[in-house]
Design a protein around this motif. Structure first.
Motif, PDB file in Angstrom:
ATOM      1  N   VAL A 189      14.484  16.707 -26.571  1.00 16.53           N
ATOM      2  CA  VAL A 189      15.903  16.379 -26.486  1.00 16.53           C
ATOM      3  C   VAL A 189      16.519  16.453 -27.873  1.00 16.53           C
ATOM      4  O   VAL A 189      15.974  15.910 -28.843  1.00 16.53           O
ATOM      5  N   TRP A 209      21.708  12.647 -13.270  1.00 16.94           N
ATOM      6  CA  TRP A 209      21.533  13.350 -12.001  1.00 16.94           C
ATOM      7  C   TRP A 209      21.987  12.437 -10.881  1.00 16.94           C
ATOM      8  O   TRP A 209      21.615  11.261 -10.828  1.00 16.94           O
ATOM      9  N   SER A 232      20.843  12.682 -20.208  1.00 12.11           N
ATOM     10  CA  SER A 232      21.105  13.473 -19.005  1.00 12.11           C
ATOM     11  C   SER A 232      21.420  12.559 -17.829  1.00 12.11           C
ATOM     12  O   SER A 232      21.147  11.351 -17.865  1.00 12.11           O
ATOM     13  N   ILE A 290      18.566  19.873 -23.802  1.00  9.22           N
ATOM     14  CA  ILE A 290      17.240  19.508 -23.304  1.00  9.22           C
ATOM     15  C   ILE A 290      16.443  20.780 -23.041  1.00  9.22           C
ATOM     16  O   ILE A 290      16.917  21.687 -22.355  1.00  9.22           O
ATOM     17  N   LYS A 322      21.265  17.097 -15.413  1.00  7.26           N
ATOM     18  CA  LYS A 322      21.889  17.951 -16.414  1.00  7.26           C
ATOM     19  C   LYS A 322      22.145  17.185 -17.705  1.00  7.26           C
ATOM     20  O   LYS A 322      22.401  15.985 -17.692  1.00  7.26           O
ATOM     21  N   ALA A 323      22.095  17.919 -18.805  1.00  2.40           N
ATOM     22  CA  ALA A 323      22.344  17.308 -20.112  1.00  2.40           C
ATOM     23  C   ALA A 323      23.791  16.845 -20.220  1.00  2.40           C
ATOM     24  O   ALA A 323      24.712  17.505 -19.725  1.00  2.40           O
ATOM     25  N   LEU A 324      23.987  15.704 -20.865  1.00  6.04           N
ATOM     26  CA  LEU A 324      25.332  15.199 -21.125  1.00  6.04           C
ATOM     27  C   LEU A 324      25.942  15.929 -22.318  1.00  6.04           C
ATOM     28  O   LEU A 324      25.280  16.745 -22.974  1.00  6.04           O
ATOM     29  N   TRP A 380      21.740   7.683 -23.489  1.00  7.26           N
ATOM     30  CA  TRP A 380      21.449   8.604 -22.392  1.00  7.26           C
ATOM     31  C   TRP A 380      21.659  10.061 -22.781  1.00  7.26           C
ATOM     32  O   TRP A 380      22.627  10.409 -23.451  1.00  7.26           O
ATOM     33  N   THR A 411      24.445  17.377 -25.893  1.00  8.60           N
ATOM     34  CA  THR A 411      23.004  17.158 -25.780  1.00  8.60           C
ATOM     35  C   THR A 411      22.333  18.424 -25.269  1.00  8.60           C
ATOM     36  O   THR A 411      22.866  19.107 -24.395  1.00  8.60           O
TER      37      THR A 411
END
Length: 417
Positions: free
Chosen positions: A404, A357, A355, A384, A377-379, A353, A382
């Protein structure tokens, strides 16, 4: 229990510490032969060590206390148990400067024990028992594992492979063969000692490839979701994703990170919506990671009246692997539902994974013009971006392609011929 996970940990390190701290806690609750069975963390640790010993006895490159102990499995098991439970980073010390992969052809808790036994010294590749002999043979050619742990009942699936039986072992009462293949590992990647697992892709987004995922790429996902989902030892995490897909890694190690329990069922139950919903309710599953298709297959009205209703045990529903359809999912949510619902998005090539939401029905119910939900939102680690075909970032409201990337160790890929 104090959460001691670190982003620098390896996946197996999470398990060994938890097994040491909570030996009698339920690690796996699984359904087989018409009844539910329990595997404790201590029992799972013992079987994983047995796998580790079987592999070490045929690989002189793995650290052992002495040559004599390598010939005596009981002594080797005792030594390795002490080493692994101590919480040392065994993987970093014992790996060679080549990538080594071990295939696993099994199912249920036996497959999980194999994964945990393989990880301290190798990357693992899970082989589905549903693969045909031809599919297994073709994938072996692509991934080139040095050996495969095969449940005896699935041994016929490996008949087309050029292999030799090295050893026999018994895991949770099920007989296994350790078979070697003709391959000497030929893949070289940056910091290969960090390899966790290999996932072959079908090529749905391009050319079929093998994705080699290091621990450093998947660990941020585990840490992020443990925090976001507030996972505790009292949670029950349902394994909806097949072990052939990387979301299964999230299921396994979310549980092992904190001492939660995994709930596992045969694929036949996953394919039977009525039985699957019954399991989710009766076994009081609290965390479910699934595709929207699987959720909707249970029946929106039935889900609304039970799984996502007031008083349900479910506290987290993470939907991913497909586009999140706002309208159908909203029809599954009952009045007073307390579960948090997330849309998770990602690519195998950047390790599961990317991102997340959170879907809040009250905040999105008025947005009838929006058919699909944001990816969020990006983890951690990470990045994007939405870019034009020329590589420039788009302006607000402008369409583009999602790109990504990660700032930790990248997954490596190898295309098929």
């Amino acid at each position: 229990m104090e959460k001691r996970q670190k982003r620098s940990d390896n996946l197996d390190g999470l398990f060994w510490r938890t097994a040491s701290a909570l030996p009698n806690h339920t690690a796996i609750l699984y359904f087989r032969d018409g009844e539910w069975k329990v595997v404790t963390y201590e029992a799972l640790k013992i079987e994983a060590v047995q796998v580790r010993v079987a592999l070490s006895c045929h690989d002189p490159r793995i650290r052992q206390t002495s040559k004599d102990e390598a010939q005596n499995k009981s002594l080797a098991m005792e030594s390795l148990t002490t080493t692994l439970v101590a919480g040392d980073n065994v993987q970093a010390e014992s790996r060679c400067f080549e990538v080594q992969v071990v295939g696993i052809l099994s199912s249920g808790p036996e497959a999980v024990a194999c994964i945990l036994g393989v990880l301290p010294s190798y990357g693992y590749w899970y082989i589905s028992p549903q693969y045909t002999k031809r599919e297994v043979s073709e994938l072996v050619e692509r991934i080139q594992p040095e050996c495969i742990l095969v449940e005896e009942s699935f041994l016929c699936s490996t008949e087309d492979i050029d292999s030799v039986i090295l050893d026999t072992l018994c895991i949770f009462g099920t007989n296994f063969k350790v078979i070697s293949t003709k391959y000497v590992k030929r893949l070289s990647i940056r910091r290969p000692e960090t390899l966790a697992y290999v996932v072959p892709t079908s090529g749905s987004t391009g050319i079929p490839k093998c994705v080699y995922v290091p621990h450093a790429s998947i660990m941020p996902n585990i840490c992020d979701f443990v925090h976001l989902f507030k996972v505790t030892p009292e949670d029950r995490i349902f394994c909806a994703a097949p072990l052939t897909f990387d979301p299964s890694v999230i299921d396994l190690f979310l549980a092992f990170c904190v001492g939660a329990s995994l709930v596992m069922v045969p694929s036949s139950v996953l394919r039977t919506p009525r039985l699957l919903l019954q399991v989710l309710l009766e076994k009081k599953v609290t965390v479910l990671q699934a595709t929207p298709t699987l959720l909707l297959s249970l029946g929106p009205q039935r889900v609304k009246e039970s799984l996502l209703a007031h008083g349900s045990w479910l506290k987290v529903l993470a939907l991913g692997g497909e586009v999140f359809p706002k309208v159908p999912v909203s029809h599954c949510i009952g009045r007073g539902c307390a579960a948090k619902i997330f849309n998770v998005y990602g690519l195998t090539e950047v390790s599961c994974w990317a991102s997340v939401w959170e879907y809040v029905p009250e905040e999105t119910s008025a947005s009838h013009e929006v058919e699909w939900m944001p990816i969020g939102k990006a983890l951690s680690y990470t990045e994007i971006r939405v870019l034009r075909k020329t590589g420039e970032e788009v302006e607000d409201g402008e369409e583009g392609e999602i790109h990504v990337g990660v700032s930790v160790l990248l997954c490596q890929t190898r295309q098929t011929d």
